[in-house]
Structures are given as structure tokens and as C-alpha cells.
Scaffold this motif. Structure first.
Motif, mmCIF file in Angstrom:
data_model
loop_
_atom_site.group_PDB
_atom_site.id
_atom_site.type_symbol
_atom_site.label_atom_id
_atom_site.label_comp_id
_atom_site.label_asym_id
_atom_site.label_seq_id
_atom_site.Cartn_x
_atom_site.Cartn_y
_atom_site.Cartn_z
ATOM 1 N N ALA A 78 11.967 -154.726 3.918
ATOM 2 C CA ALA A 78 13.396 -155.057 3.807
ATOM 3 C C ALA A 78 14.184 -153.807 3.450
ATOM 4 N N GLY A 79 15.266 -153.575 4.195
ATOM 5 C CA GLY A 79 16.063 -152.370 3.996
ATOM 6 C C GLY A 79 15.853 -151.349 5.091
ATOM 7 N N ASP A 80 14.680 -151.378 5.743
ATOM 8 C CA ASP A 80 14.430 -150.521 6.902
ATOM 9 C C ASP A 80 15.179 -151.081 8.108
ATOM 10 N N SER A 81 15.195 -150.318 9.192
ATOM 11 C CA SER A 81 15.945 -150.758 10.372
ATOM 12 C C SER A 81 15.192 -150.474 11.667
ATOM 13 N N PHE A 82 15.519 -151.261 12.702
ATOM 14 C CA PHE A 82 15.073 -150.985 14.060
ATOM 15 C C PHE A 82 16.131 -150.117 14.730
ATOM 16 N N THR A 83 15.690 -149.181 15.563
ATOM 17 C CA THR A 83 16.639 -148.362 16.311
ATOM 18 C C THR A 83 17.327 -149.195 17.388
ATOM 19 N N ASP A 84 16.562 -150.014 18.077
ATOM 20 C CA ASP A 84 17.109 -150.904 19.121
ATOM 21 C C ASP A 84 16.634 -152.329 18.874
ATOM 22 N N PHE A 85 17.495 -153.273 19.180
ATOM 23 C CA PHE A 85 17.163 -154.692 19.043
ATOM 24 C C PHE A 85 18.049 -155.415 20.061
ATOM 25 N N VAL A 86 17.535 -155.549 21.284
ATOM 26 C CA VAL A 86 18.347 -155.983 22.426
ATOM 27 C C VAL A 86 18.069 -157.437 22.798
ATOM 28 N N GLY A 87 19.136 -158.181 23.079
ATOM 29 C CA GLY A 87 18.969 -159.565 23.500
ATOM 30 C C GLY A 87 20.291 -160.301 23.445
ATOM 31 N N PRO A 88 20.277 -161.607 23.711
ATOM 32 C CA PRO A 88 19.100 -162.382 24.109
ATOM 33 C C PRO A 88 18.754 -162.155 25.574
ATOM 34 N N LEU A 89 17.463 -162.125 25.878
ATOM 35 C CA LEU A 89 16.961 -161.907 27.223
ATOM 36 C C LEU A 89 16.144 -163.114 27.669
ATOM 37 N N GLY A 90 15.960 -163.223 28.984
ATOM 38 C CA GLY A 90 15.208 -164.342 29.523
ATOM 39 C C GLY A 90 16.063 -165.587 29.673
ATOM 40 N N VAL A 91 15.480 -166.594 30.290
ATOM 41 C CA VAL A 91 16.166 -167.860 30.552
ATOM 42 C C VAL A 91 15.875 -168.839 29.421
ATOM 43 N N ALA A 92 16.904 -169.441 28.886
ATOM 44 C CA ALA A 92 16.731 -170.394 27.780
ATOM 45 C C ALA A 92 15.966 -171.637 28.239
ATOM 46 N N SER A 93 15.370 -172.332 27.295
ATOM 47 C CA SER A 93 14.639 -173.566 27.596
ATOM 48 C C SER A 93 15.535 -174.539 28.359
ATOM 49 N N GLU A 94 14.974 -175.153 29.361
ATOM 50 C CA GLU A 94 15.751 -175.999 30.262
ATOM 51 C C GLU A 94 16.472 -177.132 29.544
ATOM 52 N N PHE A 95 15.842 -177.707 28.524
ATOM 53 C CA PHE A 95 16.462 -178.866 27.871
ATOM 54 C C PHE A 95 17.748 -178.507 27.131
ATOM 55 N N ASP A 245 12.536 -164.078 35.368
ATOM 56 C CA ASP A 245 12.588 -165.423 35.958
ATOM 57 C C ASP A 245 12.238 -166.492 34.926
ATOM 58 N N GLY A 246 11.651 -166.094 33.830
ATOM 59 C CA GLY A 246 11.198 -167.018 32.791
ATOM 60 C C GLY A 246 11.804 -166.665 31.447
ATOM 61 N N PRO A 247 11.014 -166.787 30.374
ATOM 62 C CA PRO A 247 9.541 -166.843 30.394
ATOM 63 C C PRO A 247 8.937 -168.229 30.622
ATOM 64 N N GLU A 248 9.767 -169.264 30.781
ATOM 65 C CA GLU A 248 9.211 -170.607 30.912
ATOM 66 C C GLU A 248 9.101 -171.022 32.379
ATOM 67 N N PHE A 249 7.966 -171.674 32.688
ATOM 68 C CA PHE A 249 7.700 -172.118 34.054
ATOM 69 C C PHE A 249 6.986 -173.466 34.033
ATOM 70 N N ASP A 250 6.943 -174.101 35.203
ATOM 71 C CA ASP A 250 6.176 -175.325 35.378
ATOM 72 C C ASP A 250 4.704 -174.956 35.302
ATOM 73 N N GLY A 251 4.052 -175.390 34.240
ATOM 74 C CA GLY A 251 2.660 -175.002 34.012
ATOM 75 C C GLY A 251 1.696 -175.503 35.064
ATOM 76 N N HIS A 252 2.043 -176.599 35.740
ATOM 77 C CA HIS A 252 1.159 -177.143 36.763
ATOM 78 C C HIS A 252 1.211 -176.338 38.053
ATOM 79 N N LEU A 253 2.188 -175.435 38.158
ATOM 80 C CA LEU A 253 2.327 -174.614 39.364
ATOM 81 C C LEU A 253 1.847 -173.176 39.165
ATOM 82 N N VAL A 254 1.548 -172.799 37.917
ATOM 83 C CA VAL A 254 1.111 -171.441 37.634
ATOM 84 C C VAL A 254 -0.325 -171.235 38.114
ATOM 85 N N ASN A 255 -0.551 -170.109 38.778
ATOM 86 C CA ASN A 255 -1.912 -169.744 39.174
ATOM 87 C C ASN A 255 -2.555 -169.048 37.975
ATOM 88 N N TRP A 256 -3.223 -169.829 37.130
ATOM 89 C CA TRP A 256 -3.725 -169.312 35.856
ATOM 90 C C TRP A 256 -4.823 -168.276 36.022
#
Length: 292
Positions: A78-95, A245-256
Motif C-alpha cells: 500500500a502506497g506504491d503505484s503502478f506506472t500503467d493501469f489501462v481499462g476497462p478492456l474486453g467485452v462485458a458479460s452478456e447479462f 472478441d471476449g474474453p467470454e465465449f460460448d463454451g460449447h463452441l470452443v475447440n478446447w
């Protein structure tokens, strides 16, 4: 500079931090992530937003030590800092884009494996704040690796399981899904976040049970900007990149199998060169290692 107001060790090699980032806190939604840099020379580290406080302008992140940069992050206080902290990135949850009143008619099941509890928590919390109760399965190898237990219990109906049986029940998260199904529980949506192998087998089971399933592919992100190609994945036969494009996707369509193989291959220079050859024009070259 982005000051750290809280730094806490949650478990072995796992840390939580609150960071002052008012613009990110004012605009983020569950499912999105940030990119942090410890200093000018540090690598960009994509981390899913664990929580946010719009009033105080802070973002909560949880990370695990996996290399030199995260090791360096773990030393910050606590008290230290990040040089960069960028966001929000990615697509929000669909709901988050749906009518909360309509969502009250849906039954949600969340499955959090290990550090996956961090990105699951803000989703369950968002639903709770909108009057929607969800069931949450939290799994880990052992009791000491169960994360955010009290926070999760405050916003959801939690079932805990450990691989070694050291806490609550013994078994994999898939066993708990099956038990809830056998008890007559019915779900409209399952959201699974955790190790790739865990998400793969959750999706295998939920497909058999007829439960639509969303997964977050944040574990495979490297650069977090769509440049390096490290998070390339096939979803329904189409090429996607988790960070843009994500990070969330239809899990049944992902080529795991392809995703997990590629995740391991991408870690070496020889592997990246091979992927460039195999993927041709669809390969991203922004990683700086394959002259693309």
C-alpha cells in the motif's frame, strides 16, 4: 501513476490489491479486464477486474505469481503505484446488457476454479445487486486455495469443493454440478471460469445436461491488446481472440483441445515459429518474436 491502497496475500503465490483508477472504476462492468505495468520496463499484464468501487474510484485485482513481472508485483505494498493501469478492456458479460427484471426469471450457475473465483465474484455481485440470486460452485485443490469465500457467500448460494477433501466436500466441480442436477436443480445459464482443463470438462458435462455455458478465456491472454495472437482460439469454427472478441465465449463452441495445445506451444520461440507456419495469413505477428 496508479496508487495501491490495499495489498494482501490471499494464499500461496496469490495476491489481492486495490488500485486507485477512477476512470476505469467509473466505466467497467463484470467480465472486463485491465492491463497493468509495474514500471516502464515491465511487461503488460492482463488481469480480470475482481471488483470495483465507483464512489472511491478503485479497482480490485487478484493475481497469481507465474513469472518475473508478477513476482515483482507481489512485492508492492500500500502506497506504491503502478506506472500503467489501462481499462476497462474486453467485452462485458452478456447479462449486463439484459433487462434485470427479465434476468430474474433465469436460474444462474457459476463455477469458479482456483483463481477463477476473482472474475466470477463481480458477476455474482452484480446479479445480487439487481435482486438475482445465483448458485456458485467454488473449487480448489485444497482449503488454503479457496479464495473470496466470505465475499462470495455474501452475494450467492455457495457450494465449496476441494480436490483433497480438506474443506467442505471432496471432489471436482463437475461432481457438484452433477449432484445439483440430480437433486432437481435446473439452470438456464452456467458461467465457468478457471483453469482451461476445468472449463473443458465443465462444458462437456453441461452440454450433456443441456445447460448453455459461458466461459472466460482470460487464462490464455498474453498481451491483452489483440496484437500478439497468443489468445487465438477457434469458436464454432471461427477464429477469435480472447482479448478483443471476449474474453467470454460460448463454451460449447470452443475447440478446447486446440486451445490448450496452442497455449502450451506459444510459450516457446520454436513453438511460435511453428504456429506462424501453420496458421499462415491468419497468424498475428505482434508478439515480436516471429517477424510478422
Amino acid at each position: 501513476m496508479y496508487q495501491i491502497t490495499k495489498a494482501k496475500k490471499l494464499a500461496d503465490k496469490i495476491y489481492l490489491m486495490d488500485v486507485v483508477a477512477p476512470r476505469v472504476a467509473a466505466n467497467c462492468l463484470p467480465g472486463q479486464f485491465i492491463i497493468a505495468k509495474v514500471d516502464k520496463e515491465g511487461e503488460r499484464i492482463p488481469l480480470t477486474i475482481c471488483d470495483y468501487d465507483r464512489e472511491n474510484g478503485t479497482i480490485t485485482i487478484v493475481f497469481q505469481i507465474v513469472g518475473a513481472s508478477t513476482e515483482k508485483m507481489s512485492k508492492l505494498v500500500a502506497g506504491d503505484s503502478f506506472t500503467d493501469f489501462v481499462g476497462p478492456l474486453g467485452v462485458a458479460s452478456e447479462f449486463t446488457k439484459e433487462d434485470p427484471e427479465a434476468l430474474k426469471n433465469k436460474k444462474f450457475l457459476f463455477v469458479a476454479g482456483g483463481v477463477g473465483a476473482a472474475p466470477v465474484y463481480p458477476q455474482v455481485k452484480w446479479l445480487h445487486e439487481h435482486g438475482i440470486q445465483a448458485d456458485v460452485i467454488v473449487g480448489a485443490k485444497t482449503q488454503s486455495l479457496i479464495l473470496l469465500e466470505e465475499e462470495m457467500k455474501a452475494v450467492g448460494n455457495v457450494y465449496i469443493t476441494t480436490d483433497d477433501g480438506s474443506y467442505e466436500r471432496k471432489g471436482m466441480v463437475t461432481q457438484v454440478i452433477q449432484e445439483l442436477h440430480d437433486q432437481g436443480k435446473q439452470y438456464d445459464v452456467c458461467v465457468a471460469i478457471g483453469p482451461m482443463i476445468m472449463m473443458k470438462f465443465v462444458c462437456k458435462l453441461t452440454k450433456e445436461l443441456g445447460i448453455p455455458t459461458i466461459v472466460s478465456l482470460n487464462p490464455i491472454m498474453v498481451d491483452g491488446t489483440g496484437m500478439c495472437g497468443g489468445c487465438r482460439v477457434s469458436v464454432g469454427g471461427e477464429i477469435k481472440f480472447a482479448c478483443v472478441d471476449g474474453p467470454e465465449f460460448d463454451g460449447h463452441l470452443v475447440n478446447w483441445d486446440e486451445a490448450m495445445m496452442r497455449q502450451q506451444t506459444y510459450k516457446t520461440a520454436e513453438g511460435r515459429a511453428m504456429l506462424k507456419e501453420l496458421e499462415g495469413e491468419t497468424h498475428h505477428g505482434g508478439c515480436g518474436h516471429c517477424e510478422g
